[in-house]
Design an enzyme around this catalytic site. Structure first.
Site, PDB file in Angstrom:
ATOM      1  N   ASP A 222       0.872  -1.175   0.000  1.00 52.27           N
ATOM      2  CA  ASP A 222       0.000   0.000   0.000  1.00 52.27           C
ATOM      3  C   ASP A 222       0.904   1.217   0.000  1.00 52.27           C
ATOM      4  O   ASP A 222       1.507   1.555   1.018  1.00 52.27           O
ATOM      5  CB  ASP A 222      -0.903  -0.011   1.234  1.00 52.27           C
ATOM      6  CG  ASP A 222      -1.819   1.211   1.304  1.00 52.27           C
ATOM      7  OD1 ASP A 222      -1.682   2.122   0.452  1.00 52.27           O
ATOM      8  OD2 ASP A 222      -2.648   1.271   2.226  1.00 52.27           O
ATOM      9  N   PHE A 223       1.023   1.882  -1.155  1.00 48.13           N
ATOM     10  CA  PHE A 223       2.014   2.958  -1.225  1.00 48.13           C
ATOM     11  C   PHE A 223       1.654   4.188  -0.397  1.00 48.13           C
ATOM     12  O   PHE A 223       2.438   5.119  -0.281  1.00 48.13           O
ATOM     13  CB  PHE A 223       2.354   3.339  -2.665  1.00 48.13           C
ATOM     14  CG  PHE A 223       1.209   3.694  -3.584  1.00 48.13           C
ATOM     15  CD1 PHE A 223       0.122   4.451  -3.156  1.00 48.13           C
ATOM     16  CD2 PHE A 223       1.235   3.295  -4.914  1.00 48.13           C
ATOM     17  CE1 PHE A 223      -0.905   4.807  -4.008  1.00 48.13           C
ATOM     18  CE2 PHE A 223       0.206   3.643  -5.795  1.00 48.13           C
ATOM     19  CZ  PHE A 223      -0.859   4.400  -5.333  1.00 48.13           C
ATOM     20  N   HIS A 241       0.220  11.648 -10.674  1.00 49.33           N
ATOM     21  CA  HIS A 241      -0.775  12.472 -11.389  1.00 49.33           C
ATOM     22  C   HIS A 241      -2.207  11.968 -11.210  1.00 49.33           C
ATOM     23  O   HIS A 241      -3.153  12.605 -11.662  1.00 49.33           O
ATOM     24  CB  HIS A 241      -0.410  12.627 -12.869  1.00 49.33           C
ATOM     25  CG  HIS A 241      -0.654  11.414 -13.713  1.00 49.33           C
ATOM     26  ND1 HIS A 241      -0.257  11.361 -15.020  1.00 49.33           N
ATOM     27  CD2 HIS A 241      -1.239  10.218 -13.459  1.00 49.33           C
ATOM     28  CE1 HIS A 241      -0.589  10.195 -15.550  1.00 49.33           C
ATOM     29  NE2 HIS A 241      -1.194   9.492 -14.616  1.00 49.33           N
TER      30      HIS A 241
END
Length: 342
Positions: A222-223, A241
């Site tokens: 889970d970044f 983005h």
């Protein structure tokens, strides 16, 4: 171009998505075919295929010959699965899930909220968790738009001091496959959501590429909270983005902590890890205007395209320092970041 034509451009996107979904370009690989032949190969209606091909011919995708058969153009070749710059699944994504999201553009323009939530009741990522087939199309579409950047990175960037790479949010491994194929001494890990990591591992296992199978791995992460340590280089390509400045800061902070742990665990033996953020940056051009509206429609609320100053400020907030910014021919910029000095 007249307003009448402009108003119908959405029909072109949908038509392109249908042709890509049916694999028509692959069926024409061995030569031109009639609409009836294409219809039989794709289990479709002959008249539907006929007018689909003629509509796409208006914009240069496929060509109708004097004998009534349809053949390839330069554009339609890129709809083939085996084309080195295939855009087949990007066209499926654009003509299906992304097309559906844009249906409620009015909501975004009036409120600033992403219409993806009014369309799917949640983010597109939560939607793809519920619909694995949509998730697979998305993965393949990301592979389509990543191949050129991966080839350019592998060719033009110095990887001589890098032995292990971690691609954070790297999908099914499209970026690392390009880099590792060109650099046989490097190993890589893709850190992704559990379902995507599992899909990437399955695709790699089914590929028959024993070399990459020995050098590329997938791990669940889970970044927003934690990513693996132990890499000489980290990549974040087309990740930030999709997220607001607040969420992007959390992602960068997770990578920064992994870089710090890497140094601590190496006991000073390894070189300082580096982070490569690969993103289109803000410019005063048509592409930036399109990306800006796209981000409002599809991505997390508050997401906007970033300029160089924005990236430097956000990196600094996460304890990172921008060392260089280089441009790729794919309209991406490579922002090289290292740990900030105290």
């Amino acid at each position: 171009m007249q307003l009448l034509q402009l108003a119908g451009m959405g029909w072109i996107s949908r038509s392109l998505g249908v042709a890509a979904r049916l694999g028509i370009a692959d069926h024409l690989a061995d030569g031109p075919k009639t609409a009836e032949e294409i219809a039989e190969l794709t289990d479709s209606h002959p008249d539907g295929v006929l007018y689909l091909m003629r509509v796409l011919g208006i914009v240069g995708v496929f060509h109708e010959n004097e004998d009534g058969t349809f053949g390839h153009t330069e554009l339609s070749q890129q709809l083939r699965d085996d084309h080195p710059r295939s855009m087949r699944y990007w066209c499926v994504l654009g003509g299906e899930m992304y097309y559906d999201v844009w249906r409620d553009l009015l909501t975004t323009v009036k409120t600033g909220a992403p219409s993806s939530r009014s369309e799917y009741g949640s983010s597109i990522y939560a939607y793809m968790d519920r619909d694995p087939e949509a998730g697979e199309v998305y993965d393949r579409a990301m592979a389509d738009i990543t191949r050129p950047a991966a080839a350019e990175l592998a060719r033009d960037f110095d990887f001589s001091e890098i032995s292990h790479v971690i691609d954070v949010g790297g999908g099914t491994g499209h970026l690392l496959k390009g880099i590792l194929s060109a650099h046989p001494d490097i190993t890589g890990t893709v850190a992704e959501r559990g379902d995507v990591a599992a899909r990437g591992a399955r695709i790699l296992a089914e590929s028959g590429d024993t070399d990459l199978q020995g050098r590329l791995s997938f791990t669940e992460a889970d970044f927003f909270t934690e990513v693996p340590s132990g890499a000489d280089a980290y990549f974040l390509k087309n990740v930030l983005h999709n997220w607001s400045p607040e969420s992007s800061s959390k992602i960068l902070e997770s990578v920064q902590r992994a870089m710090v742990r890497t140094i601590e665990e190496s006991e000073g033996v390894a070189a300082e890890p580096v982070l490569f953020v690969i993103e289109p940056l803000l410019g005063h051009d048509n592409a930036s205007a399109i990306r800006s509206l796209f981000q409002m429609v599809v991505c997390e609320e508050g997401t906007r395209i970033r300029g160089e100053d924005d990236m430097r400020a956000q990196a600094a907030k996460a304890g990172l320092e921008v060392r260089s910014i280089k441009n790729l021919s794919t309209e991406h910029s490579v922002i090289e970041c290292v740990l900030a000095r105290d």
